[in-house]
Design a protein around this motif. Structure first.
Motif, mmCIF file in Angstrom:
data_model
loop_
_atom_site.group_PDB
_atom_site.id
_atom_site.type_symbol
_atom_site.label_atom_id
_atom_site.label_comp_id
_atom_site.label_asym_id
_atom_site.label_seq_id
_atom_site.Cartn_x
_atom_site.Cartn_y
_atom_site.Cartn_z
ATOM 1 N N ALA A 18 -16.652 38.064 34.911
ATOM 2 C CA ALA A 18 -15.919 39.444 34.579
ATOM 3 C C ALA A 18 -13.996 38.324 34.690
ATOM 4 O O ALA A 18 -13.727 38.431 33.444
ATOM 5 C CB ALA A 18 -15.840 40.549 35.596
ATOM 6 N N PHE A 19 -14.635 37.696 36.093
ATOM 7 C CA PHE A 19 -12.662 37.100 36.191
ATOM 8 C C PHE A 19 -12.812 35.309 35.179
ATOM 9 O O PHE A 19 -11.493 36.132 34.484
ATOM 10 C CB PHE A 19 -12.580 36.304 37.622
ATOM 11 N N THR A 20 -13.820 35.323 34.733
ATOM 12 C CA THR A 20 -13.234 33.549 34.005
ATOM 13 C C THR A 20 -13.956 34.905 32.707
ATOM 14 O O THR A 20 -12.836 33.744 31.781
ATOM 15 C CB THR A 20 -14.726 32.798 34.175
ATOM 16 N N LEU A 21 -14.403 35.632 32.494
ATOM 17 C CA LEU A 21 -14.445 35.799 31.256
ATOM 18 C C LEU A 21 -12.571 36.426 30.488
ATOM 19 O O LEU A 21 -12.615 36.335 29.277
ATOM 20 C CB LEU A 21 -15.486 36.938 30.476
ATOM 21 N N SER A 22 -12.150 37.465 31.608
ATOM 22 C CA SER A 22 -10.560 37.209 31.251
ATOM 23 C C SER A 22 -10.655 36.369 30.977
ATOM 24 O O SER A 22 -9.081 36.699 30.323
ATOM 25 C CB SER A 22 -10.284 38.485 32.638
ATOM 26 N N CYS A 23 -10.055 35.338 32.239
ATOM 27 C CA CYS A 23 -9.412 34.240 31.865
ATOM 28 C C CYS A 23 -9.306 33.666 30.792
ATOM 29 O O CYS A 23 -8.448 33.344 29.914
ATOM 30 C CB CYS A 23 -9.153 32.947 33.144
ATOM 31 N N PHE B 28 -7.579 32.666 24.609
ATOM 32 C CA PHE B 28 -7.993 32.773 23.661
ATOM 33 C C PHE B 28 -7.481 33.996 22.813
ATOM 34 O O PHE B 28 -7.055 33.149 21.054
ATOM 35 C CB PHE B 28 -9.395 32.535 23.066
ATOM 36 N N HIS B 29 -6.627 35.039 23.354
ATOM 37 C CA HIS B 29 -6.551 35.761 22.569
ATOM 38 C C HIS B 29 -4.610 36.101 22.735
ATOM 39 O O HIS B 29 -4.335 37.489 22.979
ATOM 40 C CB HIS B 29 -6.623 37.466 22.402
ATOM 41 N N GLN B 30 -4.312 34.965 22.689
ATOM 42 C CA GLN B 30 -2.670 35.489 22.874
ATOM 43 C C GLN B 30 -1.624 36.329 21.583
ATOM 44 O O GLN B 30 -0.619 36.011 21.686
ATOM 45 C CB GLN B 30 -1.806 33.970 23.244
ATOM 46 N N ALA B 31 -2.312 36.312 20.810
ATOM 47 C CA ALA B 31 -1.181 36.902 19.589
ATOM 48 C C ALA B 31 -1.045 38.308 19.429
ATOM 49 O O ALA B 31 -0.246 38.553 19.168
ATOM 50 C CB ALA B 31 -1.926 36.478 18.365
ATOM 51 N N HIS B 32 -1.744 39.193 20.060
ATOM 52 C CA HIS B 32 -1.652 39.815 20.073
ATOM 53 C C HIS B 32 -1.210 40.990 21.732
ATOM 54 O O HIS B 32 -2.093 40.202 22.522
ATOM 55 C CB HIS B 32 -2.293 41.089 19.456
ATOM 56 N N LEU B 33 0.071 41.574 21.809
ATOM 57 C CA LEU B 33 0.794 41.880 22.925
ATOM 58 C C LEU B 33 -0.519 43.169 24.340
ATOM 59 O O LEU B 33 -0.863 43.239 25.031
ATOM 60 C CB LEU B 33 1.458 42.533 22.689
ATOM 61 N N ILE B 34 -1.445 43.338 23.268
ATOM 62 C CA ILE B 34 -2.150 44.847 24.068
ATOM 63 C C ILE B 34 -3.379 43.416 24.474
ATOM 64 O O ILE B 34 -4.208 44.135 25.056
ATOM 65 C CB ILE B 34 -3.197 45.797 22.885
ATOM 66 N N SER B 35 -4.040 42.744 23.459
ATOM 67 C CA SER B 35 -5.275 41.619 23.756
ATOM 68 C C SER B 35 -4.787 41.236 25.141
ATOM 69 O O SER B 35 -5.685 41.126 25.907
ATOM 70 C CB SER B 35 -5.506 40.812 22.778
ATOM 71 N N VAL B 36 -3.501 41.083 24.889
ATOM 72 C CA VAL B 36 -2.890 39.841 26.846
ATOM 73 C C VAL B 36 -3.088 40.787 27.736
ATOM 74 O O VAL B 36 -3.604 41.280 28.548
ATOM 75 C CB VAL B 36 -2.185 39.771 26.732
ATOM 76 N N LEU B 37 -2.499 42.394 27.642
ATOM 77 C CA LEU B 37 -2.306 43.147 28.402
ATOM 78 C C LEU B 37 -3.676 43.701 29.277
ATOM 79 O O LEU B 37 -4.177 43.933 30.085
ATOM 80 C CB LEU B 37 -1.575 44.776 28.221
ATOM 81 N N LEU B 38 -5.107 44.116 27.765
ATOM 82 C CA LEU B 38 -6.491 44.777 28.489
ATOM 83 C C LEU B 38 -6.738 43.287 29.469
ATOM 84 O O LEU B 38 -7.388 43.565 30.112
ATOM 85 C CB LEU B 38 -6.421 44.465 27.273
ATOM 86 N N CYS B 39 -6.883 41.823 29.101
ATOM 87 C CA CYS B 39 -7.417 40.746 30.030
ATOM 88 C C CYS B 39 -6.743 40.651 30.946
ATOM 89 O O CYS B 39 -7.281 40.536 31.779
ATOM 90 C CB CYS B 39 -6.889 39.456 28.708
ATOM 91 N N LEU B 40 -5.455 41.075 31.649
ATOM 92 C CA LEU B 40 -5.205 41.294 32.767
ATOM 93 C C LEU B 40 -4.979 41.377 33.474
ATOM 94 O O LEU B 40 -5.497 41.555 34.511
ATOM 95 C CB LEU B 40 -2.910 41.110 32.206
ATOM 96 N N LEU C 119 -8.232 44.073 37.768
ATOM 97 C CA LEU C 119 -10.004 44.629 38.146
ATOM 98 C C LEU C 119 -10.395 44.563 39.125
ATOM 99 O O LEU C 119 -11.481 44.872 40.370
ATOM 100 C CB LEU C 119 -10.200 45.820 36.999
ATOM 101 N N SER C 120 -10.991 42.775 38.349
ATOM 102 C CA SER C 120 -12.487 41.986 38.817
ATOM 103 C C SER C 120 -11.658 41.994 40.029
ATOM 104 O O SER C 120 -12.411 41.403 40.999
ATOM 105 C CB SER C 120 -12.750 41.414 38.293
#
Length: 69
Positions: A11-16, A21-33, A38-39
């Motif tokens: 989970a941690f690795t996939l989030s990182c 890879f998804h730095q173009a959209h702010l919502i994607s970055v916030l969900l990954c963070l 949470l992990s």
């Protein structure tokens, strides 16, 4: 390596990777963070149970509170 450790690490690795890879959209970055935090939170919650300690630590709660800020 137990299944629980494998799930935390994956989970941690996939989030990182998602963050990398998804730095173009702010919502994607916030969900990954959020998934990274949470992990780490779940890993810190299960750590005293795996070490067979009875003391409850405030570290996960403080980490979650400061990550929300």
């Amino acid at each position: 390596m137990s299944f629980m450790h494998l799930s935390f690490y994956s989970a941690f690795t996939l989030s990182c990777l998602g963050l990398a890879f998804h730095q173009a959209h702010l919502i994607s970055v916030l969900l990954c963070l959020e998934s990274i935090i949470l992990s780490i939170y779940v890993a810190l919650l299960t750590w005293p149970a795996e070490n067979l300690t009875t003391s409850s630590s405030l570290t996960p709660l403080l980490m979650l509170a400061f990550s929300a800020c």
